[in-house]
Motif scaffolding. Structure first.
Motif, mmCIF file in Angstrom:
data_model
loop_
_atom_site.group_PDB
_atom_site.id
_atom_site.type_symbol
_atom_site.label_atom_id
_atom_site.label_comp_id
_atom_site.label_asym_id
_atom_site.label_seq_id
_atom_site.Cartn_x
_atom_site.Cartn_y
_atom_site.Cartn_z
ATOM 1 N N ASP A 198 0.814 -1.223 0.000
ATOM 2 C CA ASP A 198 0.000 0.000 0.000
ATOM 3 C C ASP A 198 0.844 1.269 0.000
ATOM 4 O O ASP A 198 0.372 2.329 -0.344
ATOM 5 C CB ASP A 198 -0.890 0.008 1.254
ATOM 6 N N THR A 199 2.117 1.150 0.402
ATOM 7 C CA THR A 199 2.931 2.361 0.515
ATOM 8 C C THR A 199 3.719 2.666 -0.750
ATOM 9 O O THR A 199 4.637 3.479 -0.731
ATOM 10 C CB THR A 199 3.927 2.228 1.683
ATOM 11 N N LEU A 237 1.918 9.270 3.684
ATOM 12 C CA LEU A 237 0.805 8.623 2.990
ATOM 13 C C LEU A 237 -0.429 8.447 3.857
ATOM 14 O O LEU A 237 -1.446 7.921 3.408
ATOM 15 C CB LEU A 237 1.235 7.235 2.502
ATOM 16 N N ILE A 238 -0.300 8.814 5.143
ATOM 17 C CA ILE A 238 -1.424 8.601 6.047
ATOM 18 C C ILE A 238 -1.963 9.958 6.479
ATOM 19 O O ILE A 238 -1.196 10.827 6.933
ATOM 20 C CB ILE A 238 -0.981 7.791 7.287
ATOM 21 N N MET A 269 -5.340 6.317 3.825
ATOM 22 C CA MET A 269 -4.307 6.609 2.823
ATOM 23 C C MET A 269 -4.533 7.966 2.155
ATOM 24 O O MET A 269 -5.664 8.375 1.911
ATOM 25 C CB MET A 269 -4.321 5.547 1.712
ATOM 26 N N SER A 329 -1.823 8.763 -2.625
ATOM 27 C CA SER A 329 -1.592 7.397 -3.079
ATOM 28 C C SER A 329 -2.465 6.975 -4.258
ATOM 29 O O SER A 329 -2.839 5.818 -4.370
ATOM 30 C CB SER A 329 -1.812 6.420 -1.917
ATOM 31 N N VAL A 348 -5.511 1.294 5.806
ATOM 32 C CA VAL A 348 -4.284 0.603 5.410
ATOM 33 C C VAL A 348 -4.537 -0.851 5.019
ATOM 34 O O VAL A 348 -4.027 -1.331 4.009
ATOM 35 C CB VAL A 348 -3.227 0.704 6.543
ATOM 36 N N ALA A 390 -6.055 -1.053 1.712
ATOM 37 C CA ALA A 390 -5.103 -0.596 0.707
ATOM 38 C C ALA A 390 -4.073 -1.672 0.381
ATOM 39 O O ALA A 390 -3.706 -1.864 -0.779
ATOM 40 C CB ALA A 390 -4.414 0.677 1.191
#
Length: 1119
Positions: A459-460, A568-569, A586, A589, A597, A600
């Motif tokens: 997800d990152t 990203l958060i 998120m 992104s 998360v 994601a």
RNA sequence: GCCCGGAUGGUGGAAUUGGUAGACACGCAGGACUUAAAAUCCUGUGGCUUCACGGCUGUGCGGGUUCAAGUCCCGCUCUGGGUACCA
């Protein structure tokens, strides 16, 4: 009759032995129960009082189960192979078999004195051929099987061979070392040796070049669990990393089943957690990142890259060695070099002592990829021949041709040699292949290669701002540009020279930019590729995508090198540290925005799969176990070498017995000790393996062998295995959490897979007994000026006084006065001399003193004066006493000789008897807790046994009667039955000792010596104190052993009370108690309580706000 | 750093489901028996306070839930063990 424990214990131990009381047979009429102790390594020091703790607990449980009608298997044996005996052998020349035998005899003698119910007819010793042939047998089986990842099961290697013949690696689901692919045609075209080499990639027992923990001091490799913090667990010697060809077991293939199995076994959560952590499962995704590569060497004028044939990791290691080789050439090498140098052979340029991959080759023509090696006689040795095979194989993999000549050929027939080389050179057609040193997984040609990373945080992906490669990664070289090369080299050299320990100690951020960039497959951004040792080559792919905002290591790296950080958060503050937690919503992104998360991660994984950017993958931290040891005192491998390839002996040849050697040291050539054995070869003359198996080999299946220890046809018969199945209760130390307890589970699962045994998990329930620590005693000595020959010891009180930070003058003077008084009694002249000193600083020194000459912290001064160890200082010493006693200080430390705090069970048995020892060990505290051994409390337990005895005898008179017991007596008995039963089932042995004491105290005070009560009490006690119980059982008129009595049945009816003592509390604080009929209902209790005059006093005229009545328990009045 | 335990008198520890904290032992003090010692037996023993009855306080620390907390919840401290750049 006195309670003469020595005579009683001797008598019944003899009786049990003669009557074979503890021998068990398969008996299908009874339910079975298998209680196992982790078998000990018989060390030279013998047992100390800490060792039997677990044995006593398991013995109590075994005896209890037997009284409950079970057929109990309770065996014992010895883990007899091991380093200490071998080290001792090296020092003294004594054969380790003799040392081991003697140590075992001593252990046995000590164990026998404690009265265990082991079935000794089933004893096993791992060093006996009739035992280790089954270790060897299992190894052969493992060699002949591979692990099918689809069926999650070991299958015969023949199945795999058939599949290769038909489909090549297509559709294969086998656990492997390296991912390789070939077609059926490829396979069928390969030579037998090549096939064997390929199969090694799949076998469960396989030989491979691996990075091993090499311990130079022990001269052997060690398994991961034998190394702690960079030093060997045994001995504490430094351990280094080294590449060696070793036997390995593919335990990693069983990772998932090891995890799943934890769900169905009754072990403590903390132990399961250790195993889970050790297995280290992480689910994630592998993703390919395209790399924009530096220009190909030809485009840059071919400055340095073509020479870079070394695996860079090895380069740093080997560079110096290669220089040394160049300076120390053999005659043959000089001869050949004189003709090969200066392009004298058809214009081809040769280099000598060049590093290729991880080898230094003698000569190489890089242009034609031809290696020329000149070998001395040394290469006729089997192990070297075998290593040469591997070397040739690996070099071929790197597209190098190898031709070999002997020294003789070169020196005597140089023209023939040159002719051959020239012919070979001309025959080689070099394809313009690039990236020869790069593994096949790098896609495409130069300019469009890609790097694979593993991540659990797919997800990152939008937060990836750089990539990091492990220094050892094979990609490192590929991505390094000419401009960065010197920097990168410098860095690689630096990290390679660091030992594991230094790396661990130094957590500073370090790294270097490679010069290349990668393309984020999802966002399309270009990111720099860095090299840093915080990434490990051995885990995942050796490359990571760095997300500094959400990984603390990446964060530290980014901060240090000023790389961008993208959060990203939503709402996360990353100005000071990263947000590693897998939570939040998120942002930044793309298609993942707004998801939490967890969602994601899933969506990103799906995206990667659908768009063919990589694959979903599970990684495990668990590594394959290295199974070779370069030692003598271990199981020989049932392996010989033919054409350099390892072959298994026929099962009929087993056991392959450990040969005799003249010394227990490596040979001059550096081979393991077995290299010294004469005729260490098969009947056909093939050389046998020189390594031996590690410690965990013999301990991995011993629990199965106990079921059928004399069977010479099978490890265990089907009949025995189907009856005894697996261990119901396993007791041992926590230190085996990630070693023995993993390996034996794998070993067991393998045997299960191949249909040899009937259960998948070997140990259903497991309990770790705590360590018994030592309790050391100290004496304190005044440090006098050097001219004083006298020694003065001071009792603890004075030591504590002088230790006080704010000691007052008065206190000091009092001490001085007392000291003067006591010293002058012995030596008045000394007092004068002491008083002449201007200042006495009263320095003092604590010295360990043997706990065996200290009783309840009171030093036995006479024994101290004459003790060989202290004599010199103590003989004429002066002791300053308190209350006419010399009190010692104490501390809890490890039980060891150096601390002078070792307590030997034999001494305790001698002084108090085995029953007292057993009971006291249990009385010390909860089984699973570590606790210090303090002999001080043992008198209480011993007194208890005497009191028990006095229920039977008053002086010489036997006072047991046949009277019917009264209700109170039955109540005490049944209260005890209930408690003991609950305690044993819950392994709470310390509380049952208290319960027995209470029971005997109460019976004593009631003067109850009624047979009906005592009979049951004796049976209850039998598991704990078998000797005295057996004696009293016979005294009561029984002829058979108390071991076969029936455990008394608890009857609730005897416990019913007619009155209840209600504690009456106010606001939760108890003020008094009120005895009320048990059948009184809530309202009546409340009414009676409120009417009580003490209540009225407490209420002080106020009405209670609330009254809570818990029937049979308590009354609480709220004011 | 992370994971898992633990912390209760002078000492080892008990309190099993939230219901009289300190069971049972050791040690210590006093007493009985004994010429004496050992052994044995009896009594007392968390702290503070009181002549005493009693009162107050008390399970590592700070909060909370509850009629009631050693036990449950939140936040710490200390301590033992495991593990270590695991992506």
């Amino acid at each position: 009759m006195e309670y003469n424990f020595n005579a009683i214990e001797k008598k019944w131990q003899q009786f049990w032995k003669e009557n074979k009381t503890y021998q068990v047979q398969i008996d299908t009429n009874k339910p079975k129960y298998y209680v196992l102790d982790m078998f000990p390594y018989p060390s030279g020091a013998g047992l100390h009082v800490g060792h039997p703790l677990g044995y006593i607990a398991s013995d109590i449980y075994s005896r209890y189960k037997r009284l409950k009608g079970f057929n109990v298997l309770h065996p014992m044996g010895y883990d007899a192979y091991g380093l200490p005996a071998e080290q001792y052998a090296i020092q003294t020349g004594q054969h380790p078999a003799i040392t081991t035998k003697n140590n075992i005899a001593r252990y046995r003698e000590q164990l026998d004195k404690i009265g265990f119910s082991y079935d000794w007819s089933r004893e096993v010793r791992t060093c006996e051929p009739d035992y280790y042939q089954w270790t060897q047998w299992a190894f052969i089986k493992m060699f002949n099987h591979y692990y099918d990842t689809n069926l999650q099961k070991a299958l015969p290697i023949e199945n795999l061979i058939k599949a290769f013949e038909v489909n090549g690696t297509n559709g294969i689901t086998a656990a492997f070392t390296e991912e390789i692919s070939f077609t059926a045609a490829d396979w069928n075209a390969k030579s037998d040796i090549e096939k064997q080499e390929l199969l090694m990639n799949y076998r469960i027992a396989y030989k491979a070049d691996t990075m091993v923990n090499w311990c130079p001091a022990l001269g052997t490799v060690l398994a991961n669990d034998e190394v702690s913090e960079g030093v060997s667990v045994r001995g504490g010697h430094p351990v280094e990393q080294k590449i060696m060809s070793q036997w390995c077991l593919r335990v990693s293939a069983y990772a998932q089943r090891l995890l799943d199995g934890l769900e169905v076994i009754d072990w403590t959560e903390s132990l399961k957690d250790s195993q889970r952590y050790w297995i280290g499962k992480s689910e994630g995704a592998e993703m390919k990142f395209k790399i924009s590569l530096p220009p190909a060497p030809s485009e840059r004028g071919g400055e340095c890259l073509p020479y870079q044939t070394a695996d860079l990791y090895s380069y740093a290691l080997l560079k110096e060695l290669s220089e040394i080789h160049r300076k120390n050439t053999t005659e043959a090498e000089s001869v050949l070099w004189s003709v090969l140098r200066n392009k004298s052979l058809s214009g081809y340029k040769f280099r000598r002592q060049h590093i290729i991959d991880k080898y230094i080759v003698d000569f190489v023509c890089l242009e034609k990829h031809l290696i020329v090696e000149v070998d001395g006689g040394y290469h006729n040795r089997p192990d070297i021949q075998e290593a040469d095979k591997v070397r040739t194989f690996i070099l071929r993999e790197k597209d190098f041709e190898v031709i070999r000549f002997t020294n003789d050929e070169v020196i005597n027939n140089i023209h023939v040699v040159l002719e051959k080389i020239e012919k070979k050179l001309n025959s080689i057609e070099i394809q313009p292949k690039l990236d020869q040193t790069i593994s096949p997984s790098v896609g495409g040609g130069r300019g469009e290669a890609s790097l694979t990373v593993f991540t659990t945080r797919a997800d990152t992906i939008y937060g990836v701002t750089f990539m990091v490669l492990a220094p050892e990664s094979e990609y490192t070289q590929l991505v390094t540009t000419a401009e960065q090369k010197s920097e990168v080299d410098k860095y690689l050299h630096k990290v390679k020279n660091r030992t594991e320990r230094e790396r661990l100690a130094d957590r500073k951020v370090s790294g270097v930019f490679s010069g290349s960039y990668a393309i984020n497959p999802i966002s399309g951004t270009e990111i720099p590729i860095w090299i840093s040792d915080y990434v490990l080559a051995g885990y995942g792919t050796g490359a990571i995508m760095a997300v500094p905002a959400h990984d603390s290591r990446d964060y530290a790296f980014a901060k240090h090198f000023n790389l961008p950080i993208i959060c990203l958060i939503e709402g996360a503050d990353i100005s000071e540290e990263s947000l590693d937690a897998k939570e939040g919503i998120m942002m930044n992104s793309g298609f993942l925005n707004g998801l939490n998360v967890k969602e994601a991660i899933q969506k990103a994984k799906d995206y990667i799969k659908e768009n063919n950017l990589g694959r979903v993958k599970t990684n495990y931290r668990l590594r394959d176990a290295i199974f070779s040891r370069q030692r003598y005192w271990g199981e020989p491998f049932p392996v010989y070498y033919k054409d350099g390839m390892p072959q298994m002996l026929d099962e009929k040849e087993l056991p392959l017995e450990l040969p005799e050697v003249d010394k227990y040291l490596p040979t001059e050539k550096g081979e393991p000790p077995l290299g010294r054995a004469k005729n260490w070869q098969t009947k056909e003359g093939y050389p046998l393996e020189l390594n031996t198996m590690p410690g965990f080999a013999g301990s991995s299946a011993y629990f199965l062998r106990y079921m059928d220890p004399k069977n010479n046809k099978e490890l265990v018969s089907k009949e025995a295995n189907n009856y005894w199945k697996s261990v119901d209760l396993y007791l041992g130390g926590i230190e085996h959490a990630t070693g023995h307890l993993i390996y034996s589970r794998v070993w067991n699962k393998f045997l299960y897979d191949i249909g040899e045994i009937c259960e998948d998990e070997p140990f259903k329930k497991l309990i770790n007994q705590g360590m018994i620590q030592g309790r050391s005693n100290f004496v304190y000595r005044l440090v006098l000026p050097i001219e004083f020959k006298e020694k003065i010891y001071i009792s603890k009180k004075y030591y504590d006084l002088l230790e006080k930070e704010n000691i007052s003058n008065i206190e000091l003077q009092e001490f001085q006065k007392e000291a003067r008084r006591q010293i002058s009694k012995v030596n008045s002249e000394l007092v004068e001399r002491l008083e002449k000193l201007n200042s006495i600083t009263w320095n003092k020194q604590g010295i360990h003193v043997d706990v065996n000459i200290v009783d309840n912290d009171v030093l036995n001064i006479e024994e101290f004066r004459n003790h060989p160890k202290y004599k010199q200082d103590a003989k004429d010493a002066i002791f300053i006493l308190e209350d006419d006693k010399f009190i010692c200080g104490w501390a809890v430390e490890k039980m060891s000789k150096s601390m002078d705090n070792v307590v030997n069970p034999d001494d305790i048995v001698e002084k108090y008897g085995a029953d007292t020892l057993r009971l006291y060990e249990m009385f010390l505290g909860p089984l699973e807790q570590s606790k210090p051994w303090d002999t001080n409390g043992i008198d209480g337990v011993h007194r208890f046994l005497k009191r028990l005895w006095s229920l039977f005898y008053k002086g010489e008179e036997y006072i047991v009667t046949d009277e019917d017991p009264i209700a109170d007596e039955l109540k005490i008995l049944h209260k005890t039955i209930k408690k003991i039963e609950w305690d044993i089932e819950n392994f709470s042995f310390n509380t049952s000792v208290s319960a027995f004491m209470i029971c005997v105290n109460e019976l004593s005070s009631m003067k109850c010596s009624k047979k009906a009560i005592l009979s049951d009490l004796v049976v209850l006690l039998a598991p704990y104190v078998p000797h005295i119980a057996e004696e009293l059982w016979h005294v009561l008129g029984n002829k058979a052993s108390v071991c076969d009595a029936k455990f008394p049945v608890f009857n609730e009816a005897y416990l019913v009370e007619s009155v209840v003592k209600y504690p009456i509390s106010f606001n939760g604080k108890v003020k008094f108690t009120l005895e009320l009929p048990a059948d009184m209902n809530k309202e009546e209790v409340e009414k009676t309580a409120l009417a009580n005059e003490q209540t009225i006093k407490q209420l002080n005229g106020n009405a209670p706000k609330k009254v809570i009545v818990v029937l049979g328990k308590i009354v609480n009045i709220v004011l």
